[in-house]
Scaffold this motif. Sequence first.
Motif, mmCIF file in Angstrom:
data_model
loop_
_atom_site.group_PDB
_atom_site.id
_atom_site.type_symbol
_atom_site.label_atom_id
_atom_site.label_comp_id
_atom_site.label_asym_id
_atom_site.label_seq_id
_atom_site.Cartn_x
_atom_site.Cartn_y
_atom_site.Cartn_z
ATOM 1 N N PHE A 77 34.929 6.035 -33.578
ATOM 2 C CA PHE A 77 34.124 5.183 -32.704
ATOM 3 C C PHE A 77 32.686 5.035 -33.193
ATOM 4 O O PHE A 77 31.823 4.626 -32.433
ATOM 5 C CB PHE A 77 34.119 5.755 -31.284
ATOM 6 C CG PHE A 77 35.208 5.211 -30.399
ATOM 7 C CD1 PHE A 77 34.935 4.293 -29.403
ATOM 8 C CD2 PHE A 77 36.529 5.609 -30.575
ATOM 9 C CE1 PHE A 77 35.933 3.779 -28.599
ATOM 10 C CE2 PHE A 77 37.541 5.108 -29.770
ATOM 11 C CZ PHE A 77 37.237 4.186 -28.779
ATOM 12 N N ARG A 126 30.896 -3.732 -26.229
ATOM 13 C CA ARG A 126 30.520 -2.550 -25.453
ATOM 14 C C ARG A 126 30.856 -1.253 -26.176
ATOM 15 O O ARG A 126 30.063 -0.325 -26.210
ATOM 16 C CB ARG A 126 31.209 -2.580 -24.093
ATOM 17 C CG ARG A 126 30.725 -1.459 -23.170
ATOM 18 C CD ARG A 126 31.298 -1.597 -21.780
ATOM 19 N NE ARG A 126 30.716 -0.609 -20.887
ATOM 20 C CZ ARG A 126 31.068 -0.466 -19.614
ATOM 21 N NH1 ARG A 126 31.996 -1.261 -19.090
ATOM 22 N NH2 ARG A 126 30.494 0.446 -18.851
ATOM 23 N N TRP A 127 32.045 -1.185 -26.761
ATOM 24 C CA TRP A 127 32.503 0.081 -27.344
ATOM 25 C C TRP A 127 32.568 0.043 -28.866
ATOM 26 O O TRP A 127 32.700 1.083 -29.502
ATOM 27 C CB TRP A 127 33.886 0.447 -26.798
ATOM 28 C CG TRP A 127 33.976 0.454 -25.310
ATOM 29 C CD1 TRP A 127 34.733 -0.370 -24.525
ATOM 30 C CD2 TRP A 127 33.287 1.309 -24.398
ATOM 31 N NE1 TRP A 127 34.558 -0.079 -23.196
ATOM 32 C CE2 TRP A 127 33.667 0.956 -23.085
ATOM 33 C CE3 TRP A 127 32.373 2.357 -24.570
ATOM 34 C CZ2 TRP A 127 33.187 1.590 -21.955
ATOM 35 C CZ3 TRP A 127 31.875 2.989 -23.443
ATOM 36 C CH2 TRP A 127 32.278 2.613 -22.157
ATOM 37 N N LEU A 186 39.812 -0.670 -31.531
ATOM 38 C CA LEU A 186 39.929 -0.589 -30.077
ATOM 39 C C LEU A 186 41.300 -1.055 -29.603
ATOM 40 O O LEU A 186 41.884 -0.475 -28.685
ATOM 41 C CB LEU A 186 38.819 -1.419 -29.425
ATOM 42 C CG LEU A 186 37.413 -0.843 -29.584
ATOM 43 C CD1 LEU A 186 36.362 -1.912 -29.297
ATOM 44 C CD2 LEU A 186 37.213 0.353 -28.672
ATOM 45 N N SER A 246 36.080 -2.867 -35.738
ATOM 46 C CA SER A 246 36.042 -2.185 -34.440
ATOM 47 C C SER A 246 36.944 -2.861 -33.425
ATOM 48 O O SER A 246 37.535 -2.203 -32.563
ATOM 49 C CB SER A 246 34.600 -2.083 -33.915
ATOM 50 O OG SER A 246 34.002 -3.351 -33.723
ATOM 51 N N TYR A 286 34.556 2.918 -37.906
ATOM 52 C CA TYR A 286 35.501 2.277 -36.984
ATOM 53 C C TYR A 286 36.937 2.228 -37.542
ATOM 54 O O TYR A 286 37.739 1.401 -37.120
ATOM 55 C CB TYR A 286 35.022 0.870 -36.598
ATOM 56 C CG TYR A 286 33.717 0.910 -35.851
ATOM 57 C CD1 TYR A 286 33.679 1.268 -34.500
ATOM 58 C CD2 TYR A 286 32.515 0.645 -36.496
ATOM 59 C CE1 TYR A 286 32.477 1.346 -33.822
ATOM 60 C CE2 TYR A 286 31.306 0.726 -35.822
ATOM 61 C CZ TYR A 286 31.288 1.078 -34.488
ATOM 62 O OH TYR A 286 30.092 1.166 -33.828
ATOM 63 N N MET A 297 34.992 -5.767 -24.915
ATOM 64 C CA MET A 297 35.046 -4.369 -25.372
ATOM 65 C C MET A 297 34.528 -4.208 -26.798
ATOM 66 O O MET A 297 33.976 -3.160 -27.136
ATOM 67 C CB MET A 297 36.452 -3.798 -25.237
ATOM 68 C CG MET A 297 37.510 -4.342 -26.140
ATOM 69 S SD MET A 297 39.078 -3.461 -25.855
ATOM 70 C CE MET A 297 40.125 -4.252 -27.074
ATOM 71 N N GLY A 306 40.745 -2.921 -21.943
ATOM 72 C CA GLY A 306 39.372 -2.576 -22.298
ATOM 73 C C GLY A 306 38.372 -3.585 -21.791
ATOM 74 O O GLY A 306 37.173 -3.327 -21.773
#
Length: 238
Positions: A197, A24-25, A39, A35, A230, A21, A13
Amino acid sequence: VELYEEGWNSLFGNNHDLPRMVSRWGNDKKFRVESAKMLATMLHMQKGTPYIYQGEEIGMTNVVFDSIDEYNDIELLNMYKERISEGYKEEDIMKSIYAKGRDNARTPMQWDASGNAGFTTGTPWISVNKNYTQINAKAALEDKDSVFYYYQKLIRLRHENEIIVEGVFHGLLEDNDDIYAYERTLGDEKLVVACNFTNKEVPCDLFEGKEGEELITNYKNHVAGVLQPYETRVILYK
């Protein structure tokens, strides 16, 4: 899916050319830990070889430097000059750098809360992220619920469960914009993975009315029929 029986995926990621990541995500503020774990789960439960980029395993985040002079990446610096010459607002350029700049993933590893995050007593090539006093390896090792120990469990699960390595991948809830979900199947076993997400509760009935073994999750308590912000869950059915 397209590599099934044709090749092997590289699962990552972030790396030295991509931003962190979790920034970003995920959500690197209120839900940083949740989160980051979500991820990691999303990647590590898939077929292929997971790569862990330095600092990812403790939830390191993108860096926010005050001045363009604090950045080193030549691509980033050239982009800044080009956009300034084209009339872009400096504030907008810096926001894009904070989100996607390559130097986000190139700050020194955050070992502890001492000077320069314990990385060096000298002068590093780029400044450390200012949040190193809270996010560092020493603090992670002292917290049994840290991102680090969660990564350890993910690695252990891959070694203990053949389905995580060899299971066939099938996407689930593919029209859902909030949840990324999939299943892995091997023989009579099925592994179901769901990842929220978003920073809100979202409806999810993938696990309702079914008896299985929960291999890993980033929440201690679940809410029936929803995934919390998340939240991720991995259930093995035999």
